[in-house]
Motif scaffolding. Structure first.
Motif, PDB file in Angstrom:
ATOM      1  N   ARG A  62       0.658  -1.143   0.069  1.00 32.18           N
ATOM      2  CA  ARG A  62      -0.160  -0.023   0.034  1.00 32.18           C
ATOM      3  C   ARG A  62       0.775   1.276  -0.070  1.00 32.18           C
ATOM      4  O   ARG A  62       0.512   2.171  -0.279  1.00 32.18           O
ATOM      5  CB  ARG A  62      -0.998   0.143   1.331  1.00 32.18           C
ATOM      6  N   ASN A  63       1.930   1.223   0.505  1.00 39.89           N
ATOM      7  CA  ASN A  63       2.908   2.321   0.503  1.00 39.89           C
ATOM      8  C   ASN A  63       3.355   2.787  -0.818  1.00 39.89           C
ATOM      9  O   ASN A  63       4.086   3.875  -0.958  1.00 39.89           O
ATOM     10  CB  ASN A  63       4.070   2.045   1.535  1.00 39.89           C
ATOM     11  N   LEU A  64       3.398   1.930  -1.693  1.00 39.76           N
ATOM     12  CA  LEU A  64       3.987   2.039  -3.113  1.00 39.76           C
ATOM     13  C   LEU A  64       3.438   2.925  -3.870  1.00 39.76           C
ATOM     14  O   LEU A  64       3.914   3.397  -4.974  1.00 39.76           O
ATOM     15  CB  LEU A  64       4.396   0.387  -3.589  1.00 39.76           C
ATOM     16  N   SER A  65       2.059   3.171  -3.633  1.00 38.59           N
ATOM     17  CA  SER A  65       1.321   4.068  -4.580  1.00 38.59           C
ATOM     18  C   SER A  65       1.716   5.354  -4.365  1.00 38.59           C
ATOM     19  O   SER A  65       1.751   6.108  -5.465  1.00 38.59           O
ATOM     20  CB  SER A  65      -0.184   3.792  -4.424  1.00 38.59           C
ATOM     21  N   VAL A  66       1.819   6.017  -3.083  1.00 36.45           N
ATOM     22  CA  VAL A  66       2.463   7.194  -2.953  1.00 36.45           C
ATOM     23  C   VAL A  66       3.784   7.290  -3.361  1.00 36.45           C
ATOM     24  O   VAL A  66       4.044   8.103  -3.941  1.00 36.45           O
ATOM     25  CB  VAL A  66       2.482   7.312  -1.226  1.00 36.45           C
ATOM     26  N   ALA A  67       4.625   6.335  -3.314  1.00 33.46           N
ATOM     27  CA  ALA A  67       6.071   6.310  -3.713  1.00 33.46           C
ATOM     28  C   ALA A  67       5.924   6.522  -5.282  1.00 33.46           C
ATOM     29  O   ALA A  67       6.726   6.988  -5.845  1.00 33.46           O
ATOM     30  CB  ALA A  67       6.914   5.271  -3.468  1.00 33.46           C
ATOM     31  N   ARG A  69       3.616   7.803  -7.083  1.00 36.32           N
ATOM     32  CA  ARG A  69       3.397   9.411  -7.527  1.00 36.32           C
ATOM     33  C   ARG A  69       4.467  10.210  -7.317  1.00 36.32           C
ATOM     34  O   ARG A  69       4.379  11.456  -7.993  1.00 36.32           O
ATOM     35  CB  ARG A  69       2.143   9.732  -6.797  1.00 36.32           C
ATOM     36  N   GLN A  70       5.482  10.064  -6.293  1.00 37.30           N
ATOM     37  CA  GLN A  70       6.429  10.796  -6.034  1.00 37.30           C
ATOM     38  C   GLN A  70       7.747  10.456  -7.046  1.00 37.30           C
ATOM     39  O   GLN A  70       8.742  11.130  -6.701  1.00 37.30           O
ATOM     40  CB  GLN A  70       7.064  10.958  -4.447  1.00 37.30           C
ATOM     41  N   GLY A  71       7.616   9.569  -7.793  1.00 37.63           N
ATOM     42  CA  GLY A  71       8.686   9.118  -8.563  1.00 37.63           C
ATOM     43  C   GLY A  71       9.759   8.426  -7.967  1.00 37.63           C
ATOM     44  O   GLY A  71      11.097   8.243  -8.267  1.00 37.63           O
ATOM     45  N   ASP A  72       9.356   7.818  -6.844  1.00 38.70           N
ATOM     46  CA  ASP A  72      10.522   7.028  -5.829  1.00 38.70           C
ATOM     47  C   ASP A  72      10.038   5.526  -5.791  1.00 38.70           C
ATOM     48  O   ASP A  72      10.730   4.943  -4.917  1.00 38.70           O
ATOM     49  CB  ASP A  72      10.308   7.785  -4.441  1.00 38.70           C
ATOM     50  N   LEU A  73       9.714   4.943  -6.601  1.00 39.06           N
ATOM     51  CA  LEU A  73       9.014   3.642  -6.693  1.00 39.06           C
ATOM     52  C   LEU A  73      10.124   2.588  -6.302  1.00 39.06           C
ATOM     53  O   LEU A  73      10.176   1.785  -5.863  1.00 39.06           O
ATOM     54  CB  LEU A  73       8.055   3.059  -7.640  1.00 39.06           C
ATOM     55  N   GLY A  74      11.451   2.921  -7.212  1.00 38.56           N
ATOM     56  CA  GLY A  74      12.292   1.629  -7.278  1.00 38.56           C
ATOM     57  C   GLY A  74      13.049   1.918  -5.891  1.00 38.56           C
ATOM     58  O   GLY A  74      13.283   0.467  -5.406  1.00 38.56           O
ATOM     59  N   ASP A  75      13.176   2.962  -5.129  1.00 37.82           N
ATOM     60  CA  ASP A  75      13.939   3.004  -4.019  1.00 37.82           C
ATOM     61  C   ASP A  75      12.995   2.407  -2.752  1.00 37.82           C
ATOM     62  O   ASP A  75      13.099   1.794  -2.076  1.00 37.82           O
ATOM     63  CB  ASP A  75      14.579   4.116  -3.495  1.00 37.82           C
ATOM     64  N   ALA A  76      11.785   3.082  -2.885  1.00 35.83           N
ATOM     65  CA  ALA A  76      10.779   2.528  -1.796  1.00 35.83           C
ATOM     66  C   ALA A  76      10.482   1.125  -1.869  1.00 35.83           C
ATOM     67  O   ALA A  76      10.189   0.553  -0.867  1.00 35.83           O
ATOM     68  CB  ALA A  76       9.603   3.344  -2.422  1.00 35.83           C
ATOM     69  N   PHE A  77      10.489   0.483  -3.063  1.00 32.23           N
ATOM     70  CA  PHE A  77      10.217  -0.898  -3.157  1.00 32.23           C
ATOM     71  C   PHE A  77      11.030  -1.671  -1.906  1.00 32.23           C
ATOM     72  O   PHE A  77      10.701  -2.598  -1.312  1.00 32.23           O
ATOM     73  CB  PHE A  77      10.429  -1.626  -4.429  1.00 32.23           C
ATOM     74  N   TRP A  78      12.358  -1.572  -2.186  1.00 37.86           N
ATOM     75  CA  TRP A  78      13.467  -2.093  -1.138  1.00 37.86           C
ATOM     76  C   TRP A  78      13.063  -1.985   0.402  1.00 37.86           C
ATOM     77  O   TRP A  78      13.414  -2.747   1.149  1.00 37.86           O
ATOM     78  CB  TRP A  78      14.698  -1.792  -1.608  1.00 37.86           C
TER      79      TRP A  78
END
Length: 275
Positions: A62-67, A69-78
């Motif tokens: 669920r936290n990845l949807s926000v990431a 939108r902020q263009g931070d999905l790659g780092d947020a995933f880990w």
């Protein structure tokens, strides 16, 4: 390495429990990791099952949807991964068996519409660039609808089926629909009922690649966080999972080689940095 999707059908065939058994018994060489991603749009089960709510809801899909939108999905995933490789308390555990927990409320799936495809790119990148394996738990519905793109991008798709009449009847339509969407699929069979693997193959017209025993007591350790019995890692369930994981890897490698002899192509979207 491999991206493998597990899908279910009606009747709770045991997709998440099977996925956890495979995760904890997956054959890993030094430096390689195995990641289990709970991508069931109906909600994940591990945080409040195996982990008994000890980590709350701080981590997860669920936290990845926000990431995103902020263009931070790659780092947020880990940052959302939980280490399950040290569950045995070993001090120097290699931290190589990781979990991306699923959503905690099916209503959260609506916010992930644009995330599923990007996740598929990340999973392919993890496998192709870093040599890690990814196992995707799609639950009963996740192989269809927006999250179905994960099944389409996987190296192999397995339907988890119990060999009972009720489950086989439900699985027939699901297997045919998945074949139309992703091509050939395979079966991971839970041996609860009277029908042998050969009969299941005949009915579903797809190969049964691996079989896990019906072992409710051992399964509850993984599904509900029940107390782990002594020598759990040597239980029939976990022994079969070790054998089954090797067969699943082989099946995925063969299918990948047949469909893309030049190797998996990774998209230009998300950056999948090694960890």
């Amino acid at each position: 390495m491999a991206v493998i999707a597990l899908a279910g059908c009606s009747g709770a065939p045991g997709v998440t429990t099977s996925a956890l058994a495979l995760l904890l018994s997956w054959p890993l060489e030094p430096g390689r990791r195995m990641i289990l991603a709970e991508c069931d749009p109906d909600g994940g089960a591990v945080l409040h099952g195996l982990l008994q709510g000890t980590l709350g809801d701080r981590y997860g899909l669920r936290n990845l949807s926000v990431a995103a939108r902020q263009g931070d999905l790659g780092d947020a995933f880990w940052r959302q991964l939980i280490d399950l490789g040290s569950e045995d308390g070993t001090k120097d555990a290699p931290h190589d068996r990781l979990l991306l927990p699923g959503i905690t409320d099916p209503a959260q799936a609506a916010s992930l519409g644009s995330v599923w495809k990007a996740l598929g790119v990340i999973f392919r990148g993890i496998a192709a660039e870093h040599g890690h394996d990814v196992l995707i738990d799609l639950g009963r519905r996740g192989a269809f609808g927006p999250s179905g793109v994960l099944a389409e991008q996987a190296d192999a798709v397995f339907v988890v089926v119990r060999n009972t009449l009720r489950c086989l009847q439900a699985a027939e339509g699901r297997v045919r629909a998945l074949e139309e969407r992703v091509g050939d699929v395979s079966v991971l069979m839970i041996n609860e009922g009277p029908y042998p693997a050969g009969e299941v193959q005949r009915v579903l017209q797809v190969p049964v690649v691996a079989t896990l025993p019906y072992a409710p007591k051992d399964a509850k350790v993984l599904s509900d966080g029940a107390e782990q019995p002594r020598h759990f890692t040597r239980s029939p369930l976990m022994k079969a999972a070790r054998t089954g994981s090797a067969l699943v890897v082989q099946r995925a490698a063969l299918r990948r080689a047949r469909l893309d002899p030049a190797g998996a192509r990774v998209g230009d979207g998300e950056v999948t940095r090694a960890r």
